[in-house]
Design a protein around this motif. Structure first.
Motif, mmCIF file in Angstrom:
data_model
loop_
_atom_site.group_PDB
_atom_site.id
_atom_site.type_symbol
_atom_site.label_atom_id
_atom_site.label_comp_id
_atom_site.label_asym_id
_atom_site.label_seq_id
_atom_site.Cartn_x
_atom_site.Cartn_y
_atom_site.Cartn_z
ATOM 1 N N ALA A 1 0.826 -1.204 0.000
ATOM 2 C CA ALA A 1 0.000 0.000 0.000
ATOM 3 C C ALA A 1 0.857 1.248 0.000
ATOM 4 O O ALA A 1 2.017 1.239 0.442
ATOM 5 C CB ALA A 1 -0.908 0.019 1.235
ATOM 6 N N PHE A 2 0.259 2.328 -0.468
ATOM 7 C CA PHE A 2 0.855 3.646 -0.308
ATOM 8 C C PHE A 2 0.481 4.151 1.083
ATOM 9 O O PHE A 2 -0.673 4.040 1.497
ATOM 10 C CB PHE A 2 0.326 4.629 -1.358
ATOM 11 N N ARG B 1 -3.277 6.138 7.326
ATOM 12 C CA ARG B 1 -4.147 6.027 6.162
ATOM 13 C C ARG B 1 -3.335 5.368 5.060
ATOM 14 O O ARG B 1 -2.280 5.870 4.670
ATOM 15 C CB ARG B 1 -4.623 7.404 5.702
ATOM 16 N N LEU B 2 -3.814 4.227 4.585
ATOM 17 C CA LEU B 2 -3.151 3.503 3.507
ATOM 18 C C LEU B 2 -4.081 3.403 2.308
ATOM 19 O O LEU B 2 -5.299 3.393 2.457
ATOM 20 C CB LEU B 2 -2.790 2.076 3.948
ATOM 21 N N ALA B 3 -3.481 3.289 1.122
ATOM 22 C CA ALA B 3 -4.211 2.964 -0.101
ATOM 23 C C ALA B 3 -3.640 1.635 -0.581
ATOM 24 O O ALA B 3 -2.574 1.589 -1.205
ATOM 25 C CB ALA B 3 -4.034 4.061 -1.152
ATOM 26 N N ALA B 4 -4.330 0.547 -0.232
ATOM 27 C CA ALA B 4 -3.858 -0.796 -0.569
ATOM 28 C C ALA B 4 -4.088 -1.072 -2.044
ATOM 29 O O ALA B 4 -5.153 -0.777 -2.590
ATOM 30 C CB ALA B 4 -4.573 -1.834 0.282
ATOM 31 N N MET B 5 -3.072 -1.634 -2.687
ATOM 32 C CA MET B 5 -3.151 -1.941 -4.112
ATOM 33 C C MET B 5 -3.874 -3.267 -4.325
ATOM 34 O O MET B 5 -3.582 -4.251 -3.659
ATOM 35 C CB MET B 5 -1.749 -2.013 -4.697
ATOM 36 N N ILE B 6 -4.819 -3.251 -5.287
ATOM 37 C CA ILE B 6 -5.624 -4.434 -5.583
ATOM 38 C C ILE B 6 -5.717 -4.587 -7.098
ATOM 39 O O ILE B 6 -5.906 -3.598 -7.807
ATOM 40 C CB ILE B 6 -7.043 -4.292 -4.996
ATOM 41 N N GLY B 7 -5.594 -5.815 -7.569
ATOM 42 C CA GLY B 7 -5.806 -6.086 -8.987
ATOM 43 C C GLY B 7 -4.526 -6.320 -9.751
ATOM 44 O O GLY B 7 -3.433 -6.388 -9.192
ATOM 45 N N ALA B 8 -4.668 -6.432 -11.074
ATOM 46 C CA ALA B 8 -3.539 -6.680 -11.967
ATOM 47 C C ALA B 8 -2.597 -5.481 -11.979
ATOM 48 O O ALA B 8 -3.034 -4.334 -11.844
ATOM 49 C CB ALA B 8 -4.049 -6.946 -13.384
ATOM 50 N N GLY B 9 -1.309 -5.769 -12.147
ATOM 51 C CA GLY B 9 -0.301 -4.713 -12.133
ATOM 52 C C GLY B 9 -0.514 -3.625 -13.160
ATOM 53 O O GLY B 9 -0.124 -2.482 -12.952
ATOM 54 N N ASP B 10 -1.170 -3.953 -14.275
ATOM 55 C CA ASP B 10 -1.412 -2.947 -15.307
ATOM 56 C C ASP B 10 -2.784 -2.286 -15.181
ATOM 57 O O ASP B 10 -3.177 -1.485 -16.024
ATOM 58 C CB ASP B 10 -1.235 -3.554 -16.701
ATOM 59 N N ASN B 11 -3.518 -2.628 -14.108
ATOM 60 C CA ASN B 11 -4.848 -2.053 -13.898
ATOM 61 C C ASN B 11 -5.160 -2.034 -12.398
ATOM 62 O O ASN B 11 -6.158 -2.586 -11.953
ATOM 63 C CB ASN B 11 -5.910 -2.850 -14.665
ATOM 64 N N VAL C 1 5.614 6.793 -0.656
ATOM 65 C CA VAL C 1 6.007 5.874 0.408
ATOM 66 C C VAL C 1 5.118 4.644 0.320
ATOM 67 O O VAL C 1 3.887 4.756 0.369
ATOM 68 C CB VAL C 1 5.873 6.536 1.797
ATOM 69 N N THR C 2 5.728 3.466 0.169
ATOM 70 C CA THR C 2 4.968 2.222 0.118
ATOM 71 C C THR C 2 5.404 1.313 1.255
ATOM 72 O O THR C 2 6.568 1.338 1.678
ATOM 73 C CB THR C 2 5.147 1.483 -1.225
ATOM 74 N N VAL C 3 4.465 0.522 1.739
ATOM 75 C CA VAL C 3 4.746 -0.444 2.796
ATOM 76 C C VAL C 3 4.141 -1.791 2.435
ATOM 77 O O VAL C 3 3.045 -1.860 1.881
ATOM 78 C CB VAL C 3 4.209 0.015 4.174
#
Length: 134
Positions: free
Chosen positions: A15-16, A35-45, A77-79
């Motif tokens: 997440a950011f 506050r995080l923005a977790a990444m979900i889905g395919a790397g190109d989308n 910043v990513t964690v």
């Protein structure tokens, strides 16, 4: 002997880190929330899931404290993290581009950070934990 049994759900992700706040609770003890923005889905989308997590434990709090200064000046910043017991929460913001609309996020506890990067450069890596990979 009356041993209590506890259950929890763990979520692992990348997440950011978008923000850190300190909040006073009863008896004056300060707690940290991120506050995080977790990444979900395919790397190109990729899509992003908002998380609001209470930071639990001194190690995780120490990592967050080290990352706070990097949140300025447009740094990314990513964690890699582990969160526990996330639950959906809803609210209606009074200002901003979603004012008046129902918005949801996940709230829970940040219990472990396995690594952190600032603008792609690793600035923290946790020691390996036996039997786990994050």
């Amino acid at each position: 002997m009356n041993d209590k049994t506890y259950f929890n759900t763990k979520t692992r992700g990348l997440a950011f880190l978008n923000g850190v706040t300190e909040q006073q609770q009863d008896q004056g003890k300060a707690f940290c929330k991120v506050r995080l923005a977790a990444m979900i889905g395919a790397g190109d989308n990729v899509s992003y899931e908002p998380l609001r997590l209470w930071v639990r434990g001194e190690v995780a709090k120490g990592v967050i404290d080290r990352l706070k200064p990097h949140l300025n000046d447009g740094n990314k910043v990513t964690v890699a993290f582990v969160a526990a017991d996330c639950r959906a929460k809803a609210f209606i913001p009074e200002t901003g581009n979603k004012a008046g609309q129902a918005v949801t996020y996940q709230e829970g506890s940040l219990v472990f950070i396995s690594s952190a990067r600032v603008n792609g450069e690793e600035v923290y890596r946790a020691p390996d934990r036996e039997g786990e990979s994050a």
